[in-house]
Design a protein around this motif. Structure first.
Motif, PDB file in Angstrom:
ATOM      1  N   TRP A   3      55.407  38.069  35.176  1.00 30.57           N
ATOM      2  CA  TRP A   3      55.343  36.779  35.849  1.00 30.57           C
ATOM      3  C   TRP A   3      54.104  36.562  36.700  1.00 30.57           C
ATOM      4  CZ3 TRP A   3      58.409  33.428  33.791  1.00 30.57           C
ATOM      5  CH2 TRP A   3      59.580  33.866  33.184  1.00 30.57           C
ATOM      6  N   LYS A   4      53.313  37.586  36.958  1.00 28.58           N
ATOM      7  CA  LYS A   4      52.175  37.427  37.864  1.00 28.58           C
ATOM      8  C   LYS A   4      51.152  36.423  37.344  1.00 28.58           C
ATOM      9  CE  LYS A   4      52.400  41.881  40.144  1.00 28.58           C
ATOM     10  NZ  LYS A   4      51.677  43.134  40.375  1.00 28.58           N
ATOM     11  N   GLY A   5      50.818  36.486  36.071  1.00 28.40           N
ATOM     12  CA  GLY A   5      49.871  35.530  35.500  1.00 28.40           C
ATOM     13  C   GLY A   5      50.381  34.107  35.607  1.00 28.40           C
ATOM     14  N   VAL A   6      51.675  33.936  35.378  1.00 29.07           N
ATOM     15  CA  VAL A   6      52.294  32.612  35.465  1.00 29.07           C
ATOM     16  C   VAL A   6      52.240  32.102  36.906  1.00 29.07           C
ATOM     17  CG1 VAL A   6      54.474  31.360  35.173  1.00 29.07           C
ATOM     18  CG2 VAL A   6      53.783  33.068  33.484  1.00 29.07           C
ATOM     19  N   ILE A   7      52.556  32.965  37.849  1.00 28.56           N
ATOM     20  CA  ILE A   7      52.507  32.597  39.264  1.00 28.56           C
ATOM     21  C   ILE A   7      51.093  32.173  39.641  1.00 28.56           C
ATOM     22  CG2 ILE A   7      52.636  33.534  41.609  1.00 28.56           C
ATOM     23  CD1 ILE A   7      54.991  35.317  40.541  1.00 28.56           C
ATOM     24  N   LEU A   8      50.115  32.984  39.250  1.00 30.12           N
ATOM     25  CA  LEU A   8      48.720  32.678  39.574  1.00 30.12           C
ATOM     26  C   LEU A   8      48.272  31.375  38.932  1.00 30.12           C
ATOM     27  CD1 LEU A   8      47.199  36.253  39.303  1.00 30.12           C
ATOM     28  CD2 LEU A   8      47.768  34.979  41.375  1.00 30.12           C
ATOM     29  N   PHE A   9      48.691  31.142  37.691  1.00 31.81           N
ATOM     30  CA  PHE A   9      48.336  29.904  36.999  1.00 31.81           C
ATOM     31  C   PHE A   9      48.816  28.687  37.787  1.00 31.81           C
ATOM     32  CE2 PHE A   9      49.596  26.525  33.985  1.00 31.81           C
ATOM     33  CZ  PHE A   9      48.319  26.165  33.559  1.00 31.81           C
ATOM     34  N   HIS A  10      50.034  28.721  38.270  1.00 30.43           N
ATOM     35  CA  HIS A  10      50.574  27.579  39.012  1.00 30.43           C
ATOM     36  C   HIS A  10      49.943  27.435  40.394  1.00 30.43           C
ATOM     37  CE1 HIS A  10      53.342  26.315  35.972  1.00 30.43           C
ATOM     38  NE2 HIS A  10      53.852  27.528  35.887  1.00 30.43           N
ATOM     39  N   LEU A  11      49.476  28.522  40.970  1.00 25.27           N
ATOM     40  CA  LEU A  11      48.831  28.443  42.280  1.00 25.27           C
ATOM     41  C   LEU A  11      47.406  27.911  42.204  1.00 25.27           C
ATOM     42  CD1 LEU A  11      50.148  31.659  44.047  1.00 25.27           C
ATOM     43  CD2 LEU A  11      50.708  29.276  44.577  1.00 25.27           C
ATOM     44  N   ILE A  12      46.820  27.871  41.018  1.00 30.25           N
ATOM     45  CA  ILE A  12      45.483  27.304  40.866  1.00 30.25           C
ATOM     46  C   ILE A  12      45.488  25.841  41.308  1.00 30.25           C
ATOM     47  CG2 ILE A  12      43.757  26.561  39.152  1.00 30.25           C
ATOM     48  CD1 ILE A  12      44.335  29.228  37.672  1.00 30.25           C
ATOM     49  N   ASP A  13      46.588  25.137  41.037  1.00 27.75           N
ATOM     50  CA  ASP A  13      46.706  23.716  41.400  1.00 27.75           C
ATOM     51  C   ASP A  13      46.965  23.498  42.883  1.00 27.75           C
ATOM     52  OD1 ASP A  13      46.324  22.966  38.780  1.00 27.75           O
ATOM     53  OD2 ASP A  13      48.462  22.927  38.326  1.00 27.75           O
ATOM     54  N   GLY A  14      47.307  24.535  43.606  1.00 23.41           N
ATOM     55  CA  GLY A  14      47.564  24.389  45.038  1.00 23.41           C
ATOM     56  C   GLY A  14      48.791  25.159  45.481  1.00 23.41           C
ATOM     57  N   LYS A  15      49.124  24.994  46.747  1.00 18.87           N
ATOM     58  CA  LYS A  15      50.237  25.721  47.360  1.00 18.87           C
ATOM     59  C   LYS A  15      51.542  25.423  46.653  1.00 18.87           C
ATOM     60  CE  LYS A  15      48.137  25.516  51.914  1.00 18.87           C
ATOM     61  NZ  LYS A  15      48.252  25.013  53.287  1.00 18.87           N
ATOM     62  N   LYS A  16      52.401  26.437  46.622  1.00 21.05           N
ATOM     63  CA  LYS A  16      53.735  26.277  46.045  1.00 21.05           C
ATOM     64  C   LYS A  16      54.748  26.949  46.959  1.00 21.05           C
ATOM     65  CE  LYS A  16      52.604  24.534  41.935  1.00 21.05           C
ATOM     66  NZ  LYS A  16      51.353  23.964  42.317  1.00 21.05           N
ATOM     67  N   ARG A  17      55.926  26.374  47.001  1.00 20.09           N
ATOM     68  CA  ARG A  17      57.045  26.993  47.711  1.00 20.09           C
ATOM     69  C   ARG A  17      57.863  27.800  46.721  1.00 20.09           C
ATOM     70  NH1 ARG A  17      59.740  22.690  51.639  1.00 20.09           N
ATOM     71  NH2 ARG A  17      60.857  24.575  52.219  1.00 20.09           N
ATOM     72  N   LYS A  19      61.934  26.286  39.944  1.00 24.37           N
ATOM     73  CA  LYS A  19      62.105  25.083  39.123  1.00 24.37           C
ATOM     74  C   LYS A  19      61.163  25.102  37.917  1.00 24.37           C
ATOM     75  CE  LYS A  19      63.757  22.191  42.870  1.00 24.37           C
ATOM     76  NZ  LYS A  19      63.408  21.204  43.876  1.00 24.37           N
ATOM     77  N   LEU A  20      59.947  25.606  38.119  1.00 27.84           N
ATOM     78  CA  LEU A  20      58.986  25.680  37.021  1.00 27.84           C
ATOM     79  C   LEU A  20      59.432  26.672  35.955  1.00 27.84           C
ATOM     80  CD1 LEU A  20      55.698  25.673  39.128  1.00 27.84           C
ATOM     81  CD2 LEU A  20      56.384  23.911  37.485  1.00 27.84           C
ATOM     82  N   HIS A  21      60.071  27.768  36.387  1.00 28.66           N
ATOM     83  CA  HIS A  21      60.519  28.817  35.464  1.00 28.66           C
ATOM     84  C   HIS A  21      61.910  29.288  35.865  1.00 28.66           C
ATOM     85  CE1 HIS A  21      56.800  29.112  33.279  1.00 28.66           C
ATOM     86  NE2 HIS A  21      56.202  28.913  34.429  1.00 28.66           N
ATOM     87  N   PRO A  22      62.934  28.536  35.470  1.00 34.17           N
ATOM     88  CA  PRO A  22      64.300  28.875  35.879  1.00 34.17           C
ATOM     89  C   PRO A  22      64.803  30.215  35.328  1.00 34.17           C
ATOM     90  CG  PRO A  22      64.278  26.939  34.446  1.00 34.17           C
ATOM     91  CD  PRO A  22      62.860  27.309  34.704  1.00 34.17           C
ATOM     92  N   CYS A  23      64.144  30.753  34.305  1.00 36.85           N
ATOM     93  CA  CYS A  23      64.618  32.016  33.740  1.00 36.85           C
ATOM     94  C   CYS A  23      64.190  33.237  34.562  1.00 36.85           C
ATOM     95  CB  CYS A  23      64.167  32.174  32.288  1.00 36.85           C
ATOM     96  SG  CYS A  23      62.401  32.034  32.057  1.00 36.85           S
ATOM     97  N   ILE A  24      63.286  33.067  35.525  1.00 38.93           N
ATOM     98  CA  ILE A  24      62.901  34.179  36.374  1.00 38.93           C
ATOM     99  C   ILE A  24      63.947  34.325  37.479  1.00 38.93           C
ATOM    100  CG2 ILE A  24      61.394  32.761  37.831  1.00 38.93           C
ATOM    101  CD1 ILE A  24      59.627  35.226  38.253  1.00 38.93           C
TER     102      ILE A  24
END
Length: 127
Positions: free
Chosen positions: A30-44, A50-55
């Protein structure tokens, strides 16, 4: 960065393969996925859920903690009720942005080939 737990003959980090050094930081499902989404800005935290309910909550927490420990992301805790926590890329984390975007591009380009290979392999295993 953490020290890898491999056999006694494993060379020190200064002698390690550079690709292995990179994977020590961004390796994990999941680290690559997390980093990908943080490129767009802060996330809670719940935004990631919500972006990845299977995690699972536990796995997300572990991956976020490792990224924070390695200095890739920053965890900001706001003193309010209910508590608010935001994650963002650090300056060091931003240096991974080109790698993550290249991984995204490769995934887009080869998604059908990879999915076809996975389906073929699974069908052969079922026979």
């Amino acid at each position: 960065m953490r020290t890898r737990k491999i056999g006694l003959d494993y060379p020190s980090n200064s002698e390690a393969c550079p690709v292995e050094t990179t994977l020590d930081v961004i390796g994990g499902k999941w680290k690559g996925v997390i980093l990908f989404h943080l490129i767009d800005g802060k996330k809670r935290f719940n935004e990631f859920r919500k972006l990845h309910p299977c995690i699972t909550q536990r796995m997300l927490t572990l991956q976020l903690r490792e990224l924070e420990r390695d200095g890739v992301i920053h965890r900001e805790i706001y003193k309010e009720v209910p508590p608010k926590v935001e994650y963002s890329l650090t300056e060091f984390g931003r240096t991974l942005e080109p790698i993550i975007l290249l991984m995204k591009d490769w995934g887009v380009q080869h998604k059908n080939s990879v999915n076809k290979e996975v389906r073929t392999t699974r069908n052969e295993e079922l026979k």
